[in-house]
Scaffold this active site. Sequence first.
Site: not given
Ligand code: PXG
Length: 289
Positions: A50, A103, A150, A183
């Site tokens: 990812r 760049r 991400k 979400e």
């Molecule tokens: N939605 C968003 C917007 C996310 O940032 C998830 C769903 C869950 O994805 P995963 O692959 O982890 O099952 C995320 C996950 C943290 C933290 O430190 C976690 C996330 C982003 C920022 C901080 O808790 N991501």
Amino acid sequence: MKIYINGKFYDKKDAKISVFDHGLLYGDGVFEGIRSYNRLVFKLKEHIDRLFESAHSIMLAIPLTKEQLIKATLLTLKENNLKDAYVRLVVTRGEGDLGLDPRKCKGCATIVIIADKVALYPEKLYKEGLKIVTVPTIRNLPEALNPQIKSLNYLNNILAKIEALNAGCDEAIMLDSLGYVAECTGDNIFIAKQSHLYTPPQCMGTLRGITRDTVLEIARKNKIPVHEHVLTRHEVYISDECFLTGTAAEIIPVVEVDGRIIGSGKPGKFTLNLTKKFKELTTREGVKY
Ligand code: PXG
């Protein structure tokens, strides 16, 4: 704590990157949050894949192969001698000047790997469930900044988190531009209704969470009918159960949404059963270090 920056380890106090790094100046970069359980890194390949997909989409060349990045991650975990850890992998565009132009980042991308102790929600919230609220800030439009990327630019989610905290709640439901449930700020959302499980499809402005995919996989294996289907707030309100999934939170029950009690007002049997099966999986599956 030893922090990996571009191939070298630094003590926490010396782990620094340039103020001209475009990760700082513009949020120009990508990241992953990964967990290890008892020296097994859960879904490492999926997280690395990812990360590379996010980077590819923003035309950011990661100066390591996937195999090299996996090695560096495992090495960071070993170096810090952590049994259970939260790993943050960050890749920025690198050091440039004060202009947007990528760049101008002439050197390599900056790669940072931090392995830390796991910071969870308090145990009480897993037992009693979260109170969450729908917030005014909608999730980024896929045609603006696709939530599948991400990226280091998390202001969209941070604004939503602030709105939830201001409302005295633990988390925020973010809608998409059509008003459907997308979400939460760092978690995906599920509901259970009449023994079926539902979660919004990834195309609707939702990150394709790795925990989300794992829960779908566990449910399918256990013959629970699952649907990746658009959800309205009404469907969430009248659900039997609601829970959130994410690498950091794992599976956490939700018992109240916008002042409406969900189901019995206590974590339900689907949530608890899936949590048990998820925990079993994390103890036996993963890449050893
Ligand atoms: N939605 C968003 C917007 C996310 O940032 C998830 C769903 C869950 O994805 P995963 O692959 O982890 O099952 C995320 C996950 C943290 C933290 O430190 C976690 C996330 C982003 C920022 C901080 O808790 N991501």
